[in-house]
Write an enzyme that holds these catalytic residues in place. Sequence first.
Site, mmCIF file in Angstrom:
data_model
loop_
_atom_site.group_PDB
_atom_site.id
_atom_site.type_symbol
_atom_site.label_atom_id
_atom_site.label_comp_id
_atom_site.label_asym_id
_atom_site.label_seq_id
_atom_site.Cartn_x
_atom_site.Cartn_y
_atom_site.Cartn_z
ATOM 1 N N GLU A 21 -8.954 -1.141 6.156
ATOM 2 C CA GLU A 21 -7.757 -1.223 6.998
ATOM 3 C C GLU A 21 -8.172 -1.247 8.475
ATOM 4 O OE1 GLU A 21 -4.824 1.760 6.189
ATOM 5 O OE2 GLU A 21 -3.436 0.946 7.644
ATOM 6 N N GLN B 293 0.852 -1.195 0.000
ATOM 7 C CA GLN B 293 0.000 0.000 0.000
ATOM 8 C C GLN B 293 0.889 1.247 0.000
ATOM 9 O OE1 GLN B 293 -1.615 0.670 3.826
ATOM 10 N NE2 GLN B 293 -3.235 2.040 3.173
ATOM 11 N N SER C 75 1.278 6.578 2.424
ATOM 12 C CA SER C 75 1.954 7.572 3.261
ATOM 13 C C SER C 75 3.133 8.211 2.551
ATOM 14 C CB SER C 75 2.473 6.925 4.535
ATOM 15 O OG SER C 75 1.425 6.306 5.212
HETATM 16 C C1 LIG Z 1 3.620 -0.662 11.553
HETATM 17 C C2 LIG Z 1 3.303 0.357 10.493
HETATM 18 C C3 LIG Z 1 3.048 -0.050 9.201
HETATM 19 C C4 LIG Z 1 2.728 0.887 8.214
HETATM 20 N N1 LIG Z 1 2.508 0.433 6.944
HETATM 21 C C5 LIG Z 1 2.185 1.325 5.973
HETATM 22 C C6 LIG Z 1 1.977 0.885 4.629
HETATM 23 O O1 LIG Z 1 2.115 -0.296 4.318
HETATM 24 N N2 LIG Z 1 1.656 1.797 3.693
HETATM 25 C C7 LIG Z 1 1.494 3.120 3.988
HETATM 26 O O2 LIG Z 1 1.135 3.887 3.092
HETATM 27 N N3 LIG Z 1 1.712 3.584 5.241
HETATM 28 C C8 LIG Z 1 2.052 2.712 6.243
HETATM 29 N N4 LIG Z 1 2.306 3.170 7.528
HETATM 30 C C9 LIG Z 1 2.262 4.618 7.795
HETATM 31 C C10 LIG Z 1 1.085 5.045 8.654
HETATM 32 O O3 LIG Z 1 -0.118 4.965 7.947
HETATM 33 C C11 LIG Z 1 1.398 6.481 9.112
HETATM 34 O O4 LIG Z 1 2.564 6.419 9.922
HETATM 35 C C12 LIG Z 1 0.262 7.060 9.925
HETATM 36 O O5 LIG Z 1 -0.818 7.357 9.066
HETATM 37 C C13 LIG Z 1 0.671 8.314 10.700
HETATM 38 O O6 LIG Z 1 1.203 9.276 9.843
HETATM 39 P P1 LIG Z 1 2.601 9.984 10.126
HETATM 40 O O7 LIG Z 1 3.577 8.925 10.509
HETATM 41 O O8 LIG Z 1 2.896 10.837 8.915
HETATM 42 O O9 LIG Z 1 2.384 10.909 11.387
HETATM 43 P P2 LIG Z 1 1.708 12.354 11.423
HETATM 44 O O10 LIG Z 1 0.415 12.298 10.705
HETATM 45 O O11 LIG Z 1 2.700 13.370 10.997
HETATM 46 O O12 LIG Z 1 1.418 12.490 12.960
HETATM 47 C C14 LIG Z 1 2.402 12.877 13.920
HETATM 48 C C15 LIG Z 1 1.681 13.068 15.249
HETATM 49 O O13 LIG Z 1 0.729 14.142 15.154
HETATM 50 C C16 LIG Z 1 -0.566 13.679 15.511
HETATM 51 N N5 LIG Z 1 -1.606 14.334 14.704
HETATM 52 C C17 LIG Z 1 -1.604 14.496 13.365
HETATM 53 N N6 LIG Z 1 -2.745 15.104 12.962
HETATM 54 C C18 LIG Z 1 -3.494 15.301 14.086
HETATM 55 C C19 LIG Z 1 -4.777 15.875 14.327
HETATM 56 N N7 LIG Z 1 -5.529 16.363 13.347
HETATM 57 N N8 LIG Z 1 -5.218 15.901 15.623
HETATM 58 C C20 LIG Z 1 -4.456 15.425 16.637
HETATM 59 N N9 LIG Z 1 -3.236 14.869 16.468
HETATM 60 C C21 LIG Z 1 -2.757 14.810 15.202
HETATM 61 C C22 LIG Z 1 -0.537 12.189 15.215
HETATM 62 O O14 LIG Z 1 -1.514 11.490 15.910
HETATM 63 C C23 LIG Z 1 0.880 11.834 15.674
HETATM 64 O O15 LIG Z 1 0.964 11.640 17.042
HETATM 65 C C24 LIG Z 1 2.658 2.262 8.526
HETATM 66 C C25 LIG Z 1 2.962 2.689 9.826
HETATM 67 C C26 LIG Z 1 3.305 1.754 10.787
HETATM 68 C C27 LIG Z 1 3.649 2.258 12.156
#
Ligand SMILES: Cc1cc2nc3c(=O)[nH]c(=O)nc-3n(C[C@H](O)[C@H](O)[C@H](O)COP(=O)(O)OP(=O)(O)OC[C@H]3O[C@@H](n4cnc5c(N)ncnc54)[C@H](O)[C@@H]3O)c2cc1C
Length: 414
Positions: free
Chosen positions: A250, A132, A135
């Site tokens: 998901e 997928q 991100s």
């Molecule tokens: C084990 C694992 C597997 C994954 N596998 C995939 C994959 O296969 N494909 C893929 O595309 N992605 C994958 N991901 C990525 C995952 O979907 C993202 O890490 C997740 O959506 C969070 O985005 P970010 O890391 O950019 O954090 P951010 O969105 O930048 O968030 C950082 C912090 O800010 C907080 N925050 C952000 N917006 C808000 C809001 N509006 N209100 C309050 N708090 C907020 C978040 O909760 C977090 O604590 C995976 C992640 C993990 C950990």
Amino acid sequence: MDFNDTAEETKFRAEARAWLEANAERLKPGDAAAVMSERGGSEVIVTAKQWQAKKADAGWACMTWPTEYGGRGASAIQAVIWHQEESRFRTPPNIFAIGQGMLGPTIMAHGTDEQKKRYLRPMLRGEEIWCQLFSEPSAGSDLGGLRTTAVRDGDDWVINGQKIWTTGAQYSQWGMILTRTDPTRPKHAGITYFIIDMKSPGIEIRPIKQINGGAVFNEVFFTDVRISDKNRVGAVGEGWRGAITTLMNERLSIGGGAGGPEFADLMRLARETDWNGRPALDDPAVRQRLARFYVRGKGLQYTGYRTLTALSRGAIPGPEGSIGKLVGAVLKQDMASFAMDVLGPAGAVTEPGIAPEEAAWQETYMGIPGLRIAGGTDEILRNIIAERILMLPPDVRLDKDVPFKDIPTGPRNA
Ligand SMILES: Cc1cc2nc3c(=O)[nH]c(=O)nc-3n(C[C@H](O)[C@H](O)[C@H](O)COP(=O)(O)OP(=O)(O)OC[C@H]3O[C@@H](n4cnc5c(N)ncnc54)[C@H](O)[C@@H]3O)c2cc1C
């Protein structure tokens, strides 16, 4: 509310168990935690593919998929029963979950007949693995902020940009990718969804090293990668609809089941760990903490049963699923942390060959934080619960109707 199986469910469970007994090895006490520690690698992929094909041949693959795509057309309850039974056996890690649980249903809902015919059966049989590609470095929780572009060129599209955290990109044949095709429209409107061959020229996959030494995720870079328009899923600029289908599935596939060790594993660990000549379980503080885990686990279990009861009455999965994931992941993390306390200095040993229980608790301790992020972070799940269950005012979304190119994001926005 009756939590026992109906006569029909009892029959189904017996049938599932009989097939598993004949085709797999039953887990012994202590094995469940150890299975967690199985690391990836080409051998695991071969075994996982064999197991998936075996299940598919016997009609136990993709339980809820419609029969026309090779599924069993089973109910959500039957799928749960199957997973309960399968989890009692030693089986390879499910490296097909992203494809089968999230991307397959998206192709079914938004793909062309040709795409359904070409991709769904090999996905079900585990012949082709999927990843997928959603991100990006600045588009995670706010997925609508994605910047990877797709520009039309005749019958093709040309893709440039970067994805991150792509689980399994290194062994996937296919990926489902979200791209920006029209930056003049508001951020959720100019997105288009494609199927991409992960072996295409111009794709570079760089592993991300994890705290446990593994590298399940990757950064994926796209430089002038060409995709045929035939690989577009849904209409141009309508990719957000497909993204929602994927994300709903998901949440459903991650659900309350954070995976990992169960309460019984923790009890056994406390009973079998020696603290100065006595079992750790003899310590009143240990027993108190165990009792609290038991109560939290039961609360979660019964909330899960309520969802199942609703599903069995025909309801579609709602925002309550967010409660299961939010509470379940925190509970498993606390349990793993407690297991490390029980293990004492042995908890610092992470070599599977010499650590207690194949270092499964250490592995869980290091891996579970990821579950609090994947499929929606704790904060995002709390927002969902606040908005859709408690009906509190929604999160502020100032950029909702602004053309993507005009959203101020830094030195350059394109
Ligand atoms: C084990 C694992 C597997 C994954 N596998 C995939 C994959 O296969 N494909 C893929 O595309 N992605 C994958 N991901 C990525 C995952 O979907 C993202 O890490 C997740 O959506 C969070 O985005 P970010 O890391 O950019 O954090 P951010 O969105 O930048 O968030 C950082 C912090 O800010 C907080 N925050 C952000 N917006 C808000 C809001 N509006 N209100 C309050 N708090 C907020 C978040 O909760 C977090 O604590 C995976 C992640 C993990 C950990």
